[in-house]
Design a protein around this motif. Sequence first.
Motif, PDB file in Angstrom:
ATOM      1  N   PHE A  31       0.848  -1.196   0.000  1.00 10.35           N
ATOM      2  CA  PHE A  31       0.000   0.000   0.000  1.00 10.35           C
ATOM      3  C   PHE A  31       0.877   1.237   0.000  1.00 10.35           C
ATOM      4  O   PHE A  31       1.724   1.398   0.884  1.00 10.35           O
ATOM      5  CB  PHE A  31      -0.897   0.018   1.252  1.00 10.35           C
ATOM      6  CG  PHE A  31      -1.945  -1.050   1.249  1.00 10.35           C
ATOM      7  CD1 PHE A  31      -3.154  -0.861   0.591  1.00 10.35           C
ATOM      8  CD2 PHE A  31      -1.709  -2.267   1.885  1.00 10.35           C
ATOM      9  CE1 PHE A  31      -4.115  -1.860   0.562  1.00 10.35           C
ATOM     10  CE2 PHE A  31      -2.673  -3.269   1.860  1.00 10.35           C
ATOM     11  CZ  PHE A  31      -3.879  -3.063   1.203  1.00 10.35           C
ATOM     12  N   ASP A  32       0.681   2.117  -0.961  1.00  9.21           N
ATOM     13  CA  ASP A  32       1.483   3.337  -1.070  1.00  9.21           C
ATOM     14  C   ASP A  32       0.748   4.564  -0.510  1.00  9.21           C
ATOM     15  O   ASP A  32      -0.483   4.608  -0.497  1.00  9.21           O
ATOM     16  CB  ASP A  32       1.796   3.632  -2.554  1.00  9.21           C
ATOM     17  CG  ASP A  32       2.793   2.642  -3.142  1.00  9.21           C
ATOM     18  OD1 ASP A  32       3.187   1.693  -2.452  1.00  9.21           O
ATOM     19  OD2 ASP A  32       3.164   2.829  -4.319  1.00  9.21           O
ATOM     20  N   ASP A  33       1.547   5.534  -0.078  1.00  5.56           N
ATOM     21  CA  ASP A  33       1.113   6.914   0.214  1.00  5.56           C
ATOM     22  C   ASP A  33       0.599   7.194   1.623  1.00  5.56           C
ATOM     23  O   ASP A  33       0.300   8.336   1.944  1.00  5.56           O
ATOM     24  CB  ASP A  33       0.066   7.439  -0.793  1.00  5.56           C
ATOM     25  CG  ASP A  33       0.560   7.437  -2.223  1.00  5.56           C
ATOM     26  OD1 ASP A  33       1.758   7.184  -2.435  1.00  5.56           O
ATOM     27  OD2 ASP A  33      -0.243   7.677  -3.132  1.00  5.56           O
ATOM     28  N   GLY A  34       0.417   6.205   2.476  1.00 11.62           N
ATOM     29  CA  GLY A  34      -0.083   6.454   3.819  1.00 11.62           C
ATOM     30  C   GLY A  34       1.024   6.939   4.743  1.00 11.62           C
ATOM     31  O   GLY A  34       2.096   7.300   4.261  1.00 11.62           O
ATOM     32  N   ASN A  82       9.840   3.010   2.901  1.00 14.95           N
ATOM     33  CA  ASN A  82      10.058   4.440   2.675  1.00 14.95           C
ATOM     34  C   ASN A  82       9.553   4.814   1.268  1.00 14.95           C
ATOM     35  O   ASN A  82       9.912   4.171   0.278  1.00 14.95           O
ATOM     36  CB  ASN A  82      11.571   4.682   2.809  1.00 14.95           C
ATOM     37  CG  ASN A  82      11.983   6.123   2.618  1.00 14.95           C
ATOM     38  OD1 ASN A  82      11.384   6.864   1.843  1.00 14.95           O
ATOM     39  ND2 ASN A  82      13.051   6.503   3.312  1.00 14.95           N
ATOM     40  N   HIS A  83       8.700   5.833   1.195  1.00 18.64           N
ATOM     41  CA  HIS A  83       8.158   6.283  -0.096  1.00 18.64           C
ATOM     42  C   HIS A  83       8.490   7.775  -0.295  1.00 18.64           C
ATOM     43  O   HIS A  83       7.705   8.516  -0.867  1.00 18.64           O
ATOM     44  CB  HIS A  83       6.645   6.035  -0.090  1.00 18.64           C
ATOM     45  CG  HIS A  83       5.958   6.100  -1.426  1.00 18.64           C
ATOM     46  ND1 HIS A  83       6.481   5.585  -2.589  1.00 18.64           N
ATOM     47  CD2 HIS A  83       4.752   6.624  -1.786  1.00 18.64           C
ATOM     48  CE1 HIS A  83       5.639   5.795  -3.591  1.00 18.64           C
ATOM     49  NE2 HIS A  83       4.587   6.433  -3.127  1.00 18.64           N
ATOM     50  N   SER A  84       9.687   8.167   0.204  1.00 15.56           N
ATOM     51  CA  SER A  84      10.218   9.550   0.181  1.00 15.56           C
ATOM     52  C   SER A  84       9.533  10.413   1.245  1.00 15.56           C
ATOM     53  O   SER A  84       8.552   9.992   1.851  1.00 15.56           O
ATOM     54  CB  SER A  84      10.063  10.209  -1.196  1.00 15.56           C
ATOM     55  OG  SER A  84       8.762  10.777  -1.346  1.00 15.56           O
ATOM     56  N   ASN A  86       8.420  13.823   0.792  1.00 11.77           N
ATOM     57  CA  ASN A  86       7.356  14.703   0.266  1.00 11.77           C
ATOM     58  C   ASN A  86       6.601  14.141  -0.923  1.00 11.77           C
ATOM     59  O   ASN A  86       5.841  14.856  -1.568  1.00 11.77           O
ATOM     60  CB  ASN A  86       7.964  16.045  -0.162  1.00 11.77           C
ATOM     61  CG  ASN A  86       8.404  16.877   1.018  1.00 11.77           C
ATOM     62  OD1 ASN A  86       7.616  17.157   1.908  1.00 11.77           O
ATOM     63  ND2 ASN A  86       9.676  17.252   1.045  1.00 11.77           N
ATOM     64  N   HIS A  87       6.851  12.878  -1.250  1.00 12.55           N
ATOM     65  CA  HIS A  87       6.274  12.280  -2.455  1.00 12.55           C
ATOM     66  C   HIS A  87       6.689  13.064  -3.707  1.00 12.55           C
ATOM     67  O   HIS A  87       5.911  13.230  -4.662  1.00 12.55           O
ATOM     68  CB  HIS A  87       4.743  12.173  -2.363  1.00 12.55           C
ATOM     69  CG  HIS A  87       4.177  11.064  -3.202  1.00 12.55           C
ATOM     70  ND1 HIS A  87       3.655  11.275  -4.454  1.00 12.55           N
ATOM     71  CD2 HIS A  87       4.072   9.739  -2.977  1.00 12.55           C
ATOM     72  CE1 HIS A  87       3.243  10.101  -4.943  1.00 12.55           C
ATOM     73  NE2 HIS A  87       3.486   9.161  -4.074  1.00 12.55           N
ATOM     74  N   SER A  88       7.926  13.543  -3.709  1.00  9.54           N
ATOM     75  CA  SER A  88       8.446  14.265  -4.879  1.00  9.54           C
ATOM     76  C   SER A  88       8.998  13.261  -5.877  1.00  9.54           C
ATOM     77  O   SER A  88       9.639  12.294  -5.480  1.00  9.54           O
ATOM     78  CB  SER A  88       9.622  15.167  -4.497  1.00  9.54           C
ATOM     79  OG  SER A  88       9.366  15.837  -3.304  1.00  9.54           O
ATOM     80  N   PRO A 123       8.338   7.568  -5.560  1.00 14.58           N
ATOM     81  CA  PRO A 123       7.048   8.192  -5.890  1.00 14.58           C
ATOM     82  C   PRO A 123       6.777   8.107  -7.392  1.00 14.58           C
ATOM     83  O   PRO A 123       7.674   8.355  -8.196  1.00 14.58           O
ATOM     84  CB  PRO A 123       7.231   9.650  -5.449  1.00 14.58           C
ATOM     85  CG  PRO A 123       8.256   9.579  -4.369  1.00 14.58           C
ATOM     86  CD  PRO A 123       9.185   8.472  -4.770  1.00 14.58           C
ATOM     87  N   LYS A 124       5.573   7.765  -7.723  1.00 12.37           N
ATOM     88  CA  LYS A 124       5.101   7.619  -9.108  1.00 12.37           C
ATOM     89  C   LYS A 124       5.934   6.611  -9.913  1.00 12.37           C
ATOM     90  O   LYS A 124       5.910   6.593 -11.142  1.00 12.37           O
ATOM     91  CB  LYS A 124       5.043   8.955  -9.831  1.00 12.37           C
ATOM     92  CG  LYS A 124       4.096   9.941  -9.145  1.00 12.37           C
ATOM     93  CD  LYS A 124       3.975  11.238  -9.916  1.00 12.37           C
ATOM     94  CE  LYS A 124       3.271  12.319  -9.122  1.00 12.37           C
ATOM     95  NZ  LYS A 124       1.843  12.100  -8.921  1.00 12.37           N
ATOM     96  N   GLY A 125       6.721   5.796  -9.205  1.00 17.43           N
ATOM     97  CA  GLY A 125       7.497   4.749  -9.873  1.00 17.43           C
ATOM     98  C   GLY A 125       8.614   5.265 -10.757  1.00 17.43           C
ATOM     99  O   GLY A 125       9.143   4.531 -11.588  1.00 17.43           O
TER     100      GLY A 125
HETATM  101 ZN   LIG Z   1       2.911   7.169  -4.186  1.00 15.43          ZN
END
Ligand SMILES: [Zn+2]
Length: 211
Positions: A31-34, A82-84, A86-88, A123-125
């Motif tokens: 699950f991404d982004d939480g 870890n998904h960064s 700031n989601h940059s 982020p965004k692959g």
């Molecule tokens: Zn994401």
Amino acid sequence: MRLFYNPEFIGTKLFPDFFWRTINGKILLTFDDGPNPETTEIILKKISDLKIKSLFFCVGNNVFKYPELTREIFSEGHLIGNHSFNHSVLLGKPQSFVRNEIQKANVAIESAIGIQPEYFRPPKGRFSLTLKRTLTELKMKNVMWNLLTFDYKNDLNIVKFALINFLKADSIVVMHDNKKNKSILSEEIELLFNIAKEKELEFGAPAECLK
Ligand SMILES: [Zn+2]
């Protein structure tokens, strides 16, 4: 059409040390982004009912805002990635920027759960050689996927199409811990569970699926 759902072919050629599929022939649900106060609890309830252990790629800034929720994910036996911070998008950015985005998120995660994450998802692959080099220096592993559900379009039929056509034994499945797909979250997880069952596929815990 296939590449649209599954970037595996091009990616594995250029970046063979990234994870593009599980290593044990079991499905890994991610699950991404939480974390997100509107959706994380919905996911935790559902995957607990279905006895699935997942990998949550959390955004550092969300971890910083919701440390309790992050701890809750971890205490239920799921893994935090870890998904960064700031989601940059990191593609095309200098290494100092990339490193800062990753390290700041590591600090937020460590202060919430006491350990640093081992796994990263961009982020965004969007990945690059700079990202690869930075992750190697930080001794972290990059986890891509081979099944994008497009759940952020918030249409259960689109998710169903992706799962029926592309779910297989070594799938790394991407879903989102994000309010965009809040109204279908519970159902999309259940759908995944049922389609896996029909195809006689098993779910694995993150550590065994990635090593
Ligand atoms: Zn994401």
